[in-house]
Write a protein that holds these residues in place. Structure first.
Motif, PDB file in Angstrom:
ATOM      1  N   VAL A  61      33.420   5.434  46.467  1.00  0.00           N
ATOM      2  CA  VAL A  61      32.988   6.178  45.141  1.00  0.00           C
ATOM      3  C   VAL A  61      33.808   7.638  45.061  1.00  0.00           C
ATOM      4  N   ARG A  62      33.498   8.557  46.298  1.00  0.00           N
ATOM      5  CA  ARG A  62      33.963   9.869  46.430  1.00  0.00           C
ATOM      6  C   ARG A  62      35.472   9.921  46.117  1.00  0.00           C
ATOM      7  N   SER A  63      36.281   8.921  46.866  1.00  0.00           N
ATOM      8  CA  SER A  63      37.667   8.954  46.706  1.00  0.00           C
ATOM      9  C   SER A  63      38.145   8.916  45.269  1.00  0.00           C
ATOM     10  N   LEU A  64      37.367   7.605  44.598  1.00  0.00           N
ATOM     11  CA  LEU A  64      38.043   7.484  43.486  1.00  0.00           C
ATOM     12  C   LEU A  64      37.422   8.472  42.232  1.00  0.00           C
ATOM     13  N   ALA A  65      36.248   9.187  42.361  1.00  0.00           N
ATOM     14  CA  ALA A  65      35.815  10.127  41.636  1.00  0.00           C
ATOM     15  C   ALA A  65      36.641  11.616  41.878  1.00  0.00           C
ATOM     16  N   GLY A  66      37.413  11.607  43.081  1.00  0.00           N
ATOM     17  CA  GLY A  66      38.013  13.021  43.406  1.00  0.00           C
ATOM     18  C   GLY A  66      36.917  13.832  43.995  1.00  0.00           C
ATOM     19  N   ARG A  67      35.872  13.666  44.603  1.00  0.00           N
ATOM     20  CA  ARG A  67      34.716  14.219  44.953  1.00  0.00           C
ATOM     21  C   ARG A  67      34.566  14.064  46.288  1.00  0.00           C
ATOM     22  N   TYR A  68      35.506  14.592  47.114  1.00  0.00           N
ATOM     23  CA  TYR A  68      35.558  14.346  48.707  1.00  0.00           C
ATOM     24  C   TYR A  68      34.202  15.182  49.368  1.00  0.00           C
ATOM     25  N   ARG A  69      33.430  14.383  50.260  1.00  0.00           N
ATOM     26  CA  ARG A  69      32.736  14.903  51.216  1.00  0.00           C
ATOM     27  C   ARG A  69      33.107  14.244  52.440  1.00  0.00           C
ATOM     28  N   ASP A  70      32.663  15.127  53.522  1.00  0.00           N
ATOM     29  CA  ASP A  70      33.307  14.547  54.795  1.00  0.00           C
ATOM     30  C   ASP A  70      32.332  13.009  55.244  1.00  0.00           C
ATOM     31  N   PHE A  71      32.843  12.484  56.166  1.00  0.00           N
ATOM     32  CA  PHE A  71      32.418  11.296  56.709  1.00  0.00           C
ATOM     33  C   PHE A  71      30.863  11.648  57.174  1.00  0.00           C
ATOM     34  N   ALA A  72      31.022  12.679  58.169  1.00  0.00           N
ATOM     35  CA  ALA A  72      29.558  13.091  58.757  1.00  0.00           C
ATOM     36  C   ALA A  72      28.620  13.152  57.574  1.00  0.00           C
ATOM     37  N   THR A  73      28.923  13.997  56.630  1.00  0.00           N
ATOM     38  CA  THR A  73      27.784  14.290  55.393  1.00  0.00           C
ATOM     39  C   THR A  73      27.567  12.673  54.856  1.00  0.00           C
ATOM     40  N   LEU A  74      28.465  11.993  54.430  1.00  0.00           N
ATOM     41  CA  LEU A  74      28.312  10.706  54.002  1.00  0.00           C
ATOM     42  C   LEU A  74      27.562   9.891  54.812  1.00  0.00           C
ATOM     43  N   THR A  75      27.618   9.894  56.214  1.00  0.00           N
ATOM     44  CA  THR A  75      26.753   9.102  57.129  1.00  0.00           C
ATOM     45  C   THR A  75      25.357   9.457  57.120  1.00  0.00           C
ATOM     46  N   GLU A  76      25.343  10.758  57.013  1.00  0.00           N
ATOM     47  CA  GLU A  76      23.639  11.244  56.757  1.00  0.00           C
ATOM     48  C   GLU A  76      23.082  10.690  55.442  1.00  0.00           C
ATOM     49  N   GLU A  77      23.915  10.851  54.454  1.00  0.00           N
ATOM     50  CA  GLU A  77      23.320  10.698  53.026  1.00  0.00           C
ATOM     51  C   GLU A  77      22.930   8.800  53.058  1.00  0.00           C
ATOM     52  N   ALA A  78      23.964   8.125  53.780  1.00  0.00           N
ATOM     53  CA  ALA A  78      23.717   6.719  53.571  1.00  0.00           C
ATOM     54  C   ALA A  78      22.270   6.416  54.434  1.00  0.00           C
ATOM     55  N   LEU A  79      22.202   7.025  55.544  1.00  0.00           N
ATOM     56  CA  LEU A  79      20.921   6.962  56.418  1.00  0.00           C
ATOM     57  C   LEU A  79      19.951   7.221  55.530  1.00  0.00           C
ATOM     58  N   ASP A  80      19.720   8.485  54.789  1.00  0.00           N
ATOM     59  CA  ASP A  80      18.622   8.659  54.112  1.00  0.00           C
ATOM     60  C   ASP A  80      18.287   7.772  52.966  1.00  0.00           C
ATOM     61  N   VAL A  81      19.198   6.999  52.476  1.00  0.00           N
ATOM     62  CA  VAL A  81      19.037   5.887  51.631  1.00  0.00           C
ATOM     63  C   VAL A  81      18.422   4.845  52.308  1.00  0.00           C
ATOM     64  N   CYS A  82      18.730   4.492  53.550  1.00  0.00           N
ATOM     65  CA  CYS A  82      18.119   3.471  54.184  1.00  0.00           C
ATOM     66  C   CYS A  82      16.697   3.692  54.351  1.00  0.00           C
ATOM     67  N   PHE A  83      16.458   5.234  54.742  1.00  0.00           N
ATOM     68  CA  PHE A  83      14.699   5.359  54.938  1.00  0.00           C
ATOM     69  C   PHE A  83      14.233   5.303  53.496  1.00  0.00           C
ATOM     70  N   ALA A  84      14.742   5.386  52.530  1.00  0.00           N
ATOM     71  CA  ALA A  84      14.152   5.290  51.252  1.00  0.00           C
ATOM     72  C   ALA A  84      13.835   3.876  50.861  1.00  0.00           C
ATOM     73  N   ARG A  85      14.859   3.068  51.094  1.00  0.00           N
ATOM     74  CA  ARG A  85      14.711   1.390  51.093  1.00  0.00           C
ATOM     75  C   ARG A  85      13.840   0.900  51.938  1.00  0.00           C
ATOM     76  N   PHE A  86      13.427   1.489  53.318  1.00  0.00           N
ATOM     77  CA  PHE A  86      12.519   0.850  54.148  1.00  0.00           C
ATOM     78  C   PHE A  86      11.437   1.906  54.594  1.00  0.00           C
ATOM     79  N   PRO A  87      10.832   2.254  53.535  1.00  0.00           N
ATOM     80  CA  PRO A  87       9.939   3.382  53.818  1.00  0.00           C
ATOM     81  C   PRO A  87       8.816   3.297  54.966  1.00  0.00           C
ATOM     82  N   GLU A  88       8.592   2.045  55.268  1.00  0.00           N
ATOM     83  CA  GLU A  88       7.737   1.705  56.332  1.00  0.00           C
ATOM     84  C   GLU A  88       8.353   2.165  57.691  1.00  0.00           C
TER      85      GLU A  88
END
Length: 230
Positions: A61-88
């Motif tokens: 998504v970031r590549s196609l949108a021309g909005r690069y964020r580095d892989f370390a940042t995306l790894t953290e953002e993806a992890l945060d979504v996991c916690f939101a999906r698994f609130p327990e």
């Protein structure tokens, strides 16, 4: 194609360089979650699968949108979504999981395969979406630094694979034509991109996944990297 050349294409023998994807190919992306599976609870595998899926989705998504964020940042953002999906699941595990991701286990066959290919005279490189710092930590933690000649990160380009420019990092830096490089990845989408670029491609299909992208077929399919030595 003669018999010798056919064997080379199928088994990966005789290339000037072997370029490897990092995450999922050399390093087990699910090992971070497995280290904490007891604390994570029964949904740990689904949690890990979602973390990986979102991490990759965010690169595209970031590549196609021309909005690069580095892989370390995306790894953290993806992890945060996991916690939101698994609130327990206890969010206090966040720091431990990120630390574990920086020091992923490598697959058991990796050291022997890389060492053997180097002994045959090939150059060994990594081409990854990971940042240079992430890759340095992963290589050091796995103890394979002496087996790697070059590490290429798309962070220098600010665009992710499967952009052709990402694969060109290898040809330009190694001074080789695409046909002289064997590219290995566990990610079928990555193999498709590398094949379109012109590499000889070996799909390391560790999960036994069904094939995709039939117009961009791999030159070889192996269940582990040991297939390169067959």
């Amino acid at each position: 194609m003669n018999a010798a050349a056919d064997r080379d294409a199928r088994h990966g023998a005789g290339y000037a360089a072997y370029v490897f994807d990092a995450y999922g190919t050399l390093f087990d992306v699910h090992s971070a979650v497995r280290r904490h599976q007891q604390a994570l609870g029964p949904d740990y595998q689904a949690f890990s699968d979602l973390w990986r899926a979102k991490q990759l989705e965010y690169t595209w998504v970031r590549s196609l949108a021309g909005r690069y964020r580095d892989f370390a940042t995306l790894t953290e953002e993806a992890l945060d979504v996991c916690f939101a999906r698994f609130p327990e699941i206890d969010r206090s595990l966040r720091a431990d999981l990120l630390e574990a991701y920086r020091r992923l286990d490598c697959f058991s066959e990796v050291p022997v395969v890389l060492s053997t290919l180097r002994q045959q005279g090939a150059r060994i490189a990594i081409l990854s979406n990971g940042t240079p710092a992430m890759l340095d930590e992963a290589v050091a933690a796995a103890g394979i630094g002496t087996l790697i000649d070059e590490v290429f990160s798309v962070d220098t380009l600010k665009i992710y694979k499967t952009a052709p420019a990402a694969y060109a990092l290898a040809t330009q830096s190694l001074g080789l034509e695409a046909r002289d490089i064997a590219f290995q990845s566990s990610n079928r989408w990555d193999i498709a991109g590398a094949k379109a670029f012109g590499f000889t491609c070996h799909w390391i299909n560790r999960a036994g996944a069904p094939d995709e992208y039939p117009e961009l077929a791999p030159d070889g399919v192996f269940s582990t990297l040991e297939g390169l030595l067959a």
